[in-house]
Design an enzyme around this catalytic site. Structure first.
Site, PDB file in Angstrom:
ATOM      1  CE  LYS A 162      78.574 -14.726  12.809  1.00  0.00           C
ATOM      2  NZ  LYS A 162      79.890 -14.429  12.207  1.00  0.00           N
ATOM      3  CG  ASP A 191      82.074 -16.796  10.827  1.00  0.00           C
ATOM      4  OD1 ASP A 191      83.253 -16.951  11.215  1.00  0.00           O
ATOM      5  OD2 ASP A 191      81.615 -15.684  10.487  1.00  0.00           O
ATOM      6  CD  GLU A 217      83.086 -16.550   7.406  1.00  0.00           C
ATOM      7  OE1 GLU A 217      82.355 -17.022   6.512  1.00  0.00           O
ATOM      8  OE2 GLU A 217      82.914 -15.431   7.905  1.00  0.00           O
ATOM      9  CG  ASP A 242      84.887 -12.533   7.748  1.00  0.00           C
ATOM     10  OD1 ASP A 242      85.050 -11.515   7.044  1.00  0.00           O
ATOM     11  OD2 ASP A 242      83.979 -12.610   8.600  1.00  0.00           O
ATOM     12  CE  LYS A 266      81.986 -10.310   6.659  1.00  0.00           C
ATOM     13  NZ  LYS A 266      82.293 -10.430   8.093  1.00  0.00           N
ATOM     14  CD  GLN A 294      82.386  -4.937   8.334  1.00  0.00           C
ATOM     15  OE1 GLN A 294      83.151  -5.556   7.625  1.00  0.00           O
ATOM     16  NE2 GLN A 294      82.543  -3.670   8.645  1.00  0.00           N
TER      17      GLN A 294
END
Ligand code: MUC
Ligand code: MG
Length: 367
Positions: A162, A191, A217, A242, A266, A294
């Site tokens: 992240k 991401d 992402e 996403d 997802k 998620q």
């Protein structure tokens, strides 16, 4: 095979290790368990993990929209009429998580009724997926230690890092520390949850150019229409859409508009029925797919692996299937286990899971 009742049960389970990322943080899984009952006494289940900071749905909102709007629309329908059901739910533009849980519980009920696994009804390609683990914000050394633990204990060798919102030099330092600490054989991707500007994203990608990233992402918002197109045009990695591309129409717009070159599916927000449409579209467009997470519990992860294992395209890349490891407890009678870096599809009919009645009684928040 007629649907007689739909339940929406709110529950709350604390995270042992909260997850922090550019668009929010999760400390307690405040989800909704959805149960679809039929006239033959079959009960299908699915989980709705609302993400207020992403899609605007809340736990109370998911319960309300299912009880007041969606349940009355699907009661009376046959489990075989999934296109009828989805068209009724689709009169509502929003509420993707609530709609998806109803859709997946219908598929589970159908599988249980027919004595077949959902994954086989969908596509039946394989029975397992490699697992990718998501590393939330922390100091570089702590994120490396978490990745090392995941590799040692669960055999996981793919990590989604992240990034975004905090100074990008800290994020690039994390990715560099992971590459140096874990070596060349692990797969790494980043991401941003829309946390950087297009220019910051370009600078960060430039700084990480020697780190062998797999994907980037949602580094910046797709609403920065020209900026994002500019970024994606110069990005030499697949750029995953996403939260900017939930529906098949979103995916079409973002990919054909040059705002992304790959897509995250997802099941928590497109269920099985719409995830199928996104999968087929991605195959037609010739783009890569990653099965995303998620911040799902075990039931959500069961749904992700059931779908991801059903097709060649969705099972090629490691799926994000490990967030449940950070929860303090869960609802299933038989906990999931990640072995040698893989999660397998459950053997029983439908989704192959049972809800533990004592655990549900302990964690439900409506009584
Ligand atoms: C992800 O891939 O973005 C964070 C927010 C959300 O909705 O999903 C997670 C993971
Ligand atoms: Mg994401």
């Amino acid at each position: 095979m007629k649907i007689t009742r739909v339940e929406a049960i709110p529950y709350a389970i604390p995270y042992a290790k909260p997850l922090r990322f550019a668009s929010g943080e999760v400390t307690v899984a405040e989800h909704v368990l959805v149960r679809v009952h039929t006239n033959e006494g079959v009960v299908g289940v699915a989980d709705a993990p609302p993400r207020p900071f992403t899609y605007g749905e809340t736990q109370a909102g998911v319960v309300a929209v299912i009880e007041q709007l969606f349940a009355p629309q699907v009661v009376g329908a046959s489990l075989l009429e999934r296109e009828v059901i989805i068209n009724r739910l689709d009169r509502t533009v929003g509420n993707p998580v609530a709609k998806s849980a109803v859709d997946m519980a219908v598929w589970d009920a159908l599988g249980r009724t027919l004595g077949l696994r959902v994954t086989d009804l969908l596509g039946g390609y394989t029975d397992r997926m490699r697992v990718s683990h998501m590393l939330g914000f922390d100091e570089p050394a702590a994120m490396v230690a978490e990745a090392e633990r995941m590799r040692a204990v669960h055999g996981i060798t793919t990590f989604k890092v992240k990034v975004g919102r905090r100074p990008f030099q800290l994020d690039t330092a994390v990715v560099r520390a992971l590459r140096e600490g874990l070596g060349d054989e692990v797969e790494l991707y980043v991401d941003g949850n829309r946390g950087w500007s297009p220019a910051e994203s370009a600078r960060a990608l430039h700084e990480m150019a020697d780190l062998g990233l797999l994907f980037a992402e949602e580094l910046c918002s797709a609403d920065d229409v020209l900026g994002r197109r500019w970024l994606v045009g110069q990005c030499n990695l697949p750029f995953i859409a996403d939260e900017s591309a939930v529906t098949p129409a979103d995916v079409t717009r973002e990919i054909l508009g040059g705002a992304a070159t790959a897509v995250s599916i997802k099941t928590a927000r497109t269920g099985f029925t719409y995830s199928q449409r996104v999968h087929h579209l991605a195959e037609g467009l010739g783009i890569e797919v990653v099965m995303g997470n998620q911040i799902d519990g075990q039931l959500g992860s069961v749904c992700t692996v059931a779908f991801g294992a059903a097709y060649r395209l969705t099972s090629q890349r490691a799926g994000e299937l490990s967030n449940f490891l950070d929860m303090s407890d869960d609802l299933l009678t038989e906990p999931l286990e990640i072995r040698d870096g893989h999660l397998t599809v459950r053997p029983g009919p439908g989704l192959g899971v049972e809800i533990h009645p004592d655990k549900l009684a302990r964690y439900r928040t409506d009584r």
